[in-house]
Design an enzyme around this catalytic site. Structure first.
Site, mmCIF file in Angstrom:
data_model
loop_
_atom_site.group_PDB
_atom_site.id
_atom_site.type_symbol
_atom_site.label_atom_id
_atom_site.label_comp_id
_atom_site.label_asym_id
_atom_site.label_seq_id
_atom_site.Cartn_x
_atom_site.Cartn_y
_atom_site.Cartn_z
ATOM 1 N N HIS A 226 3.328 -3.860 -3.853
ATOM 2 C CA HIS A 226 3.826 -4.517 -3.129
ATOM 3 C C HIS A 226 4.103 -6.438 -2.999
ATOM 4 O O HIS A 226 2.673 -6.241 -2.533
ATOM 5 C CB HIS A 226 5.221 -4.238 -2.004
ATOM 6 C CG HIS A 226 4.308 -4.375 -0.658
ATOM 7 N ND1 HIS A 226 3.580 -4.038 -0.270
ATOM 8 C CD2 HIS A 226 4.732 -5.399 0.276
ATOM 9 C CE1 HIS A 226 2.925 -3.757 0.945
ATOM 10 N NE2 HIS A 226 3.255 -4.767 1.425
ATOM 11 N N ASP B 5 5.788 -9.529 -0.384
ATOM 12 C CA ASP B 5 5.877 -9.788 0.987
ATOM 13 C C ASP B 5 7.507 -10.232 0.120
ATOM 14 O O ASP B 5 7.335 -11.604 -0.446
ATOM 15 C CB ASP B 5 5.315 -10.076 1.611
ATOM 16 C CG ASP B 5 4.503 -8.802 2.881
ATOM 17 O OD1 ASP B 5 4.387 -7.983 2.097
ATOM 18 O OD2 ASP B 5 3.986 -9.426 3.242
ATOM 19 N N HIS C 298 -0.146 -6.771 -2.998
ATOM 20 C CA HIS C 298 -1.558 -6.318 -2.235
ATOM 21 C C HIS C 298 -0.769 -4.774 -1.731
ATOM 22 O O HIS C 298 0.190 -4.389 -1.740
ATOM 23 C CB HIS C 298 -1.454 -6.817 -0.637
ATOM 24 C CG HIS C 298 -0.232 -6.930 0.271
ATOM 25 N ND1 HIS C 298 0.707 -8.123 -0.407
ATOM 26 C CD2 HIS C 298 0.492 -6.522 1.465
ATOM 27 C CE1 HIS C 298 1.748 -7.955 0.512
ATOM 28 N NE2 HIS C 298 1.980 -7.888 1.313
ATOM 29 N N ARG D 240 -5.068 5.435 11.655
ATOM 30 C CA ARG D 240 -4.554 3.805 11.320
ATOM 31 C C ARG D 240 -3.734 2.979 11.869
ATOM 32 O O ARG D 240 -2.830 4.064 11.604
ATOM 33 C CB ARG D 240 -5.648 3.477 10.233
ATOM 34 C CG ARG D 240 -6.512 3.666 9.756
ATOM 35 C CD ARG D 240 -7.078 3.000 8.129
ATOM 36 N NE ARG D 240 -6.162 3.051 7.515
ATOM 37 C CZ ARG D 240 -6.330 3.064 6.177
ATOM 38 N NH1 ARG D 240 -7.308 3.187 5.670
ATOM 39 N NH2 ARG D 240 -5.531 3.299 5.076
#
Length: 351
Positions: A222, A224, A278, A288
């Site tokens: 995607h 941002d 990204h 994580r």
């Protein structure tokens, strides 16, 4: 790890697999969907993004100009860069990770309550609009409007920690936007005026271990939908960015914050600064955490190119978000900026 904390990602994955095999995924494919993500070249070597020492901004004019030039060059050439001496103490960043772990360790039944954290609609998991297994995000998140952080009344340490981080990240986003804006000839108060009471948000991310790590993403590819994003990701990141048609893993640095250009800045800069696609890869054995600040204007703010002739037509931030929601609802994917091209300019565009 207690199973009761986990969102039912596996159930969702198998249901989508079944639907796909039975041909039940009836929605249209997105116009801009990267169907061939799988065949895009993947580079194993981690890239070290430009590292900028913001401490130089507090020094003499020469150092200050050097730092500003480095920010502009990194944004122009990469769209992603790292910052050191950013003014957010490591203990504050670690405290935020500690607090968000406590929240994510709540049972799923609690997290998914509509009034959990005293905020409506902040908890997300797995990408509810996915129409195929590859569109699942193997992650869960709390997406909180910055203006609502003070409503976390029942979680006082979470609230005070988050308030501290949000304030510092917000100031960083404002200062970096100002530096980038000035390089385009934009007045210094431009972004502050548009974002002070805007839709900026703060997102806590958790990426659970994934048994199908090679088949799904931690976070789907995607761009941002903001001016700027500031991200903290300690240790293993899993973050990858697309540059020159290749996916590159980003080498994490626990001392640094990561900054990336969003769609709105791409428009304002008329493509001088680009909003890079990204993604986060899933991991089979590692849990994580990360958190991000999204620097956004108010709904009624008009987004337009500062440099002329403009590649994009003018649009409000509200219209942009509504168009994304429409596309995602229809196709499972964001189409984004190509919806707002001025088509008479398109033949002259250089990629």
């Amino acid at each position: 790890m207690s199973m009761e904390i986990e969102p039912p990602l596996e159930v969702r994955y198998y249901a989508l697999m079944k639907d796909e095999m039975e041909g039940k995924n009836g929605r249209l494919k997105a116009e801009e969907e990267d169907d061939h993500d799988e065949v895009v070249e993947e580079c194993e070597d981690e890239i070290e993004l430009p590292m900028i020492d913001l401490g130089l901004l507090k020094m003499g004019n020469l150092e200050k100009e050097k730092c500003k030039n480095e920010i502009v060059e990194a944004a122009r050439n990469w769209g992603f860069f790292q910052i050191l001496n950013h003014g957010v103490p490591e203990k504050v960043l670690k405290a935020m990770i500690y607090e968000q772990k406590k929240v994510f360790n709540q049972p799923f039944a609690n997290k998914s309550l509509s009034n959990f954290l005293n905020l409506a609609g902040t908890y997300r998991w797995g990408n509810p609009v996915a129409i195929s297994p590859t569109q699942i995000s193997w992650s869960e998140a709390f997406h909180i409007a910055v203006l609502e952080v003070s409503s976390l009344n029942d979680h006082l340490t979470l609230r005070s920690t988050m308030e501290g981080v949000v304030k510092k990240f917000g100031r960083l986003a404002e200062n970096i936007s100002e530096v980038l804006g000035q390089s385009l000839g934009i007045k210094s108060s431009y972004f502050k005026e548009r974002c002070e009471k805007g839709k900026s948000s703060f997102r806590l991310n958790r990426y659970p271990p994934c048994p199908f790590a090679s088949k799904v993403y931690g976070l789907i590819p995607h761009t941002d939908s903001d001016y700027l994003t500031i991200l903290y990701q300690p240790q293993t990141s899993g973050l990858q960015l697309m540059k020159a048609g290749k996916w590159f893993p980003v080498k994490p640095n626990p001392q640094a914050l990561l900054v990336n250009i969003g769609d709105l800045f791409q428009v304002v800069s008329n493509d001088v600064f680009r909003s890079l696609k990204h993604r986060v890869v899933a991991s089979e054995g590692v849990e994580r955490f990360s958190f991000a600040y999204f620097y956004c204007p108010s709904d009624d703010v008009m987004i337009e190119s500062w440099l002329k002739p403009s590649i994009y037509r003018q649009f409000s931030y509200k219209e942009y978000r509504q168009q994304i929601e429409k596309d995602v609802e229809k196709t499972g994917n964001k189409v984004g900026l190509s919806r707002f091209f001025l088509h008479n300019i398109l033949p002259h565009l250089g990629q």
